[in-house]
Motif scaffolding. Structure first.
Motif, PDB file in Angstrom:
ATOM      1  N   UNK A 133       0.740  -1.027  -0.028  1.00  0.00           N
ATOM      2  CA  UNK A 133       0.110  -0.197  -0.066  1.00  0.00           C
ATOM      3  C   UNK A 133       0.840   1.135   0.079  1.00  0.00           C
ATOM      4  N   UNK A 134       0.301   2.354  -0.298  1.00  0.00           N
ATOM      5  CA  UNK A 134       1.135   3.581  -0.239  1.00  0.00           C
ATOM      6  C   UNK A 134       1.615   3.727   1.276  1.00  0.00           C
ATOM      7  N   UNK A 135       2.898   4.206   1.415  1.00  0.00           N
ATOM      8  CA  UNK A 135       3.694   4.232   2.705  1.00  0.00           C
ATOM      9  C   UNK A 135       4.128   2.942   3.235  1.00  0.00           C
ATOM     10  N   UNK A 136       4.101   1.782   2.504  1.00  0.00           N
ATOM     11  CA  UNK A 136       4.244   0.648   3.153  1.00  0.00           C
ATOM     12  C   UNK A 136       5.497   0.201   2.410  1.00  0.00           C
ATOM     13  N   UNK A 137       6.181  -0.544   3.411  1.00  0.00           N
ATOM     14  CA  UNK A 137       7.444  -1.523   3.000  1.00  0.00           C
ATOM     15  C   UNK A 137       7.275  -2.879   3.383  1.00  0.00           C
ATOM     16  N   UNK A 138       7.193  -3.495   2.101  1.00  0.00           N
ATOM     17  CA  UNK A 138       7.045  -5.132   2.278  1.00  0.00           C
ATOM     18  C   UNK A 138       8.627  -5.549   2.021  1.00  0.00           C
ATOM     19  N   UNK A 139       8.608  -6.493   2.965  1.00  0.00           N
ATOM     20  CA  UNK A 139       9.931  -7.304   2.720  1.00  0.00           C
ATOM     21  C   UNK A 139      10.034  -8.760   3.112  1.00  0.00           C
TER      22      UNK A 139
ATOM     23  N   UNK B 260       5.638  -5.930  11.064  1.00  0.00           N
ATOM     24  CA  UNK B 260       4.648  -6.939  11.517  1.00  0.00           C
ATOM     25  C   UNK B 260       4.712  -8.130  10.515  1.00  0.00           C
ATOM     26  N   UNK B 261       4.487  -9.409  11.235  1.00  0.00           N
ATOM     27  CA  UNK B 261       4.468 -10.391  10.136  1.00  0.00           C
ATOM     28  C   UNK B 261       3.111 -10.572   9.418  1.00  0.00           C
ATOM     29  N   UNK B 262       3.251 -11.022   8.244  1.00  0.00           N
ATOM     30  CA  UNK B 262       1.927 -11.090   7.415  1.00  0.00           C
ATOM     31  C   UNK B 262       2.156 -12.349   6.434  1.00  0.00           C
ATOM     32  N   UNK B 263       1.494 -12.695   5.432  1.00  0.00           N
ATOM     33  CA  UNK B 263       1.556 -13.643   4.548  1.00  0.00           C
ATOM     34  C   UNK B 263       1.210 -13.306   3.082  1.00  0.00           C
ATOM     35  N   UNK B 264       1.807 -13.828   2.096  1.00  0.00           N
ATOM     36  CA  UNK B 264       1.418 -13.583   0.545  1.00  0.00           C
ATOM     37  C   UNK B 264       1.310 -14.768   0.154  1.00  0.00           C
ATOM     38  N   UNK B 265       0.008 -15.014  -0.976  1.00  0.00           N
ATOM     39  CA  UNK B 265      -0.076 -16.099  -1.682  1.00  0.00           C
ATOM     40  C   UNK B 265       0.408 -15.672  -3.185  1.00  0.00           C
ATOM     41  N   UNK B 266       1.450 -16.566  -3.486  1.00  0.00           N
ATOM     42  CA  UNK B 266       1.949 -16.231  -4.868  1.00  0.00           C
ATOM     43  C   UNK B 266       1.460 -17.350  -5.986  1.00  0.00           C
ATOM     44  N   UNK B 267       1.397 -16.718  -6.984  1.00  0.00           N
ATOM     45  CA  UNK B 267       0.795 -17.811  -8.128  1.00  0.00           C
ATOM     46  C   UNK B 267       1.985 -18.833  -8.188  1.00  0.00           C
ATOM     47  N   UNK B 268       1.381 -20.134  -8.255  1.00  0.00           N
ATOM     48  CA  UNK B 268       2.462 -21.106  -8.757  1.00  0.00           C
ATOM     49  C   UNK B 268       2.905 -21.972  -7.199  1.00  0.00           C
ATOM     50  N   UNK B 269       2.505 -21.193  -6.055  1.00  0.00           N
ATOM     51  CA  UNK B 269       3.069 -21.818  -4.897  1.00  0.00           C
ATOM     52  C   UNK B 269       1.845 -22.127  -3.962  1.00  0.00           C
ATOM     53  N   UNK B 270       1.930 -23.525  -3.542  1.00  0.00           N
ATOM     54  CA  UNK B 270       0.562 -23.887  -2.824  1.00  0.00           C
ATOM     55  C   UNK B 270       0.246 -23.106  -1.647  1.00  0.00           C
ATOM     56  N   UNK B 271       1.525 -22.907  -0.785  1.00  0.00           N
ATOM     57  CA  UNK B 271       1.209 -22.083   0.528  1.00  0.00           C
ATOM     58  C   UNK B 271       1.649 -20.863   0.654  1.00  0.00           C
ATOM     59  N   UNK B 272       1.073 -19.966   1.384  1.00  0.00           N
ATOM     60  CA  UNK B 272       1.418 -18.551   1.432  1.00  0.00           C
ATOM     61  C   UNK B 272       2.902 -18.467   2.034  1.00  0.00           C
ATOM     62  N   UNK B 273       3.586 -17.322   1.655  1.00  0.00           N
ATOM     63  CA  UNK B 273       4.989 -17.211   2.121  1.00  0.00           C
ATOM     64  C   UNK B 273       4.905 -16.109   3.108  1.00  0.00           C
ATOM     65  N   UNK B 274       5.900 -16.192   4.096  1.00  0.00           N
ATOM     66  CA  UNK B 274       6.019 -15.346   5.274  1.00  0.00           C
ATOM     67  C   UNK B 274       6.594 -13.938   4.605  1.00  0.00           C
ATOM     68  N   UNK B 275       5.752 -12.775   5.024  1.00  0.00           N
ATOM     69  CA  UNK B 275       6.494 -11.308   4.581  1.00  0.00           C
ATOM     70  C   UNK B 275       6.278 -10.687   5.767  1.00  0.00           C
ATOM     71  N   UNK B 276       6.928  -9.465   5.786  1.00  0.00           N
ATOM     72  CA  UNK B 276       6.839  -8.436   6.934  1.00  0.00           C
ATOM     73  C   UNK B 276       6.402  -7.351   6.466  1.00  0.00           C
ATOM     74  N   UNK B 277       5.736  -6.589   6.962  1.00  0.00           N
ATOM     75  CA  UNK B 277       5.251  -5.143   6.621  1.00  0.00           C
ATOM     76  C   UNK B 277       5.561  -4.184   7.609  1.00  0.00           C
ATOM     77  N   UNK B 278       5.833  -2.880   6.984  1.00  0.00           N
ATOM     78  CA  UNK B 278       6.042  -1.763   8.030  1.00  0.00           C
ATOM     79  C   UNK B 278       5.332  -0.480   7.122  1.00  0.00           C
ATOM     80  N   UNK B 279       3.999  -0.261   7.851  1.00  0.00           N
ATOM     81  CA  UNK B 279       3.212   1.025   7.082  1.00  0.00           C
ATOM     82  C   UNK B 279       3.689   2.131   8.068  1.00  0.00           C
ATOM     83  N   UNK B 280       4.402   2.926   7.114  1.00  0.00           N
ATOM     84  CA  UNK B 280       5.126   4.260   7.942  1.00  0.00           C
ATOM     85  C   UNK B 280       4.090   5.176   7.883  1.00  0.00           C
ATOM     86  N   UNK B 281       3.808   5.667   9.195  1.00  0.00           N
ATOM     87  CA  UNK B 281       2.740   6.874   9.674  1.00  0.00           C
ATOM     88  C   UNK B 281       3.593   8.067   9.833  1.00  0.00           C
TER      89      UNK B 281
END
Length: 340
Positions: free
Chosen positions: A296-302, A319-340
């Motif tokens: 999202x705007x002002x967000x860093x996903x790593x 903060x931990x989050x998950x992302x489902x990528x096309x071609x991969x069955x299980x979501x991958x672990x990602x991390x989000x920083x929404x800069x305020x």
């Protein structure tokens, strides 16, 4: 004579002679051809005439004979028949012996090294062009060779990839004349590129409102993961400041979203003779692009690689989050920083 084992002698013999089409000429003291043999046909040399001046038959020997009183070695001499040979001239009582050893492989390797050197030079010139265009600096196009620590033929390298998308420029372009839009574009890129450079990032591409950069290619101290995250944070702050200073309003708010991934990628230069560009290829390049597209705007996903190798102070903001990528069955672990 050196006392060498037979396998080594046989190997040296094969390396030096059998695989290199040895051929020889004997030129007398008057410069006339008196003897020849070996694989002369491999060099396109045929129909030699005994007793005739050798330079009238083989023009590539012009000026080389008669030889001095000591052996002469001339690497990669190209004959008039287009074949490349290492030339050895050995003086003797009966005249000058000329030994030819095939150097085609050496010529190809030299050409490749030269082309690869040209490729790295193009990379440096392109980087200088980008910096000159957006930062207005008088940066020499022949940037220091040590700036890019790449093997000439390309290499696999562990780097951190950053994708950034500036939001609001499309809406801004619909509300303002072209000259104002491009002035805003240049202002945004001048400031965002500066944050990348300050953290030793390599600016790769600028396409529309998208910027790509690599950390860990240009030599620098500290973690490439930390430097990429710090650059991302400062890019968000820089774009916000531009929006405030420029008085952007009426729904066309400027902002930026960023995706970062880390891991091994293939780095090198792609393209044909007329157009060659620096490229990085691999899963982590695609992952960084996907992360940016989800941010999202002002967000860093790593990705998890980047998070695990980032300092504790920076980690606390994600903060931990998950992302489902096309071609991969299980979501991958990602991390989000929404800069305020």
């Amino acid at each position: 004579m050196l006392d060498l084992p037979s396998p080594i002698i046989n190997y040296l013999h094969s390396l030096t002679f059998e695989n290199r089409s040895p051929a020889y000429l004997l030129v007398d003291k008057n410069g006339c051809l008196s003897e020849w043999g070996g694989k002369l046909a491999a060099y396109g040399i045929t129909n030699l005439q005994k007793g005739q001046y050798v330079t009238e038959q083989l023009f590539f020997l012009e000026g080389l004979l008669p030889g001095d009183d000591f052996p002469i070695f001339l690497p990669c001499i190209k004959t008039e028949y287009g074949r490349c040979a290492d030339l050895h001239i050995l003086p003797a009582d009966e005249g000058d012996w000329v030994l030819l050893l095939d150097a085609t492989l050496e010529e190809i390797q030299h050409s490749l090294i030269q082309q690869q050197g040209n490729d790295l030079s193009l990379l440096r010139q392109e980087q200088a062009r980008i910096l000159n265009q957006y930062l207005g600096r008088d940066i020499p196009e022949d940037l220091a060779p040590d700036l890019f620590k790449l093997h000439e033929r390309g290499e696999r390298k562990d780097v951190t990839i950053l994708f950034a998308h500036i939001w609001g420029l499309s809406a801004y372009s619909e509300e303002h004349p072209p000259e104002v839009v491009f002035r805003m574009l240049n202002l945004c890129f001048t400031n965002t590129l500066q944050q990348i450079l300050d953290e030793a990032g390599l600016v790769d591409k600028i396409v529309g409102d998208l910027v790509t950069a690599f950390f860990g290619v240009v030599p620098a101290s500290g973690s490439s993961r930390d430097r990429a995250v710090k650059a991302a944070l400062r890019m968000i702050e820089a774009v916000r400041d531009i929006g405030k200073i420029s008085g952007v309003n009426h729904g066309s708010k400027l902002d930026i979203s960023i995706g970062i991934a880390s891991g091994p990628v293939a780095l090198g230069i792609l393209g044909g003779r007329l157009h060659r560009t620096f490229n990085a290829i691999g899963y982590h390049v695609n992952l960084a692009a996907r992360l940016e597209s989800q941010a999202r705007p002002s967000e860093i996903l790593i990705d998890e690689n980047t998070f695990n190798q980032t300092g504790n102070i920076l980690q606390q903001n994600f903060a931990p989050a998950s992302l489902l990528l096309q071609g991969i069955a299980d979501p991958i672990r990602i991390y989000s920083w929404l800069v305020t």
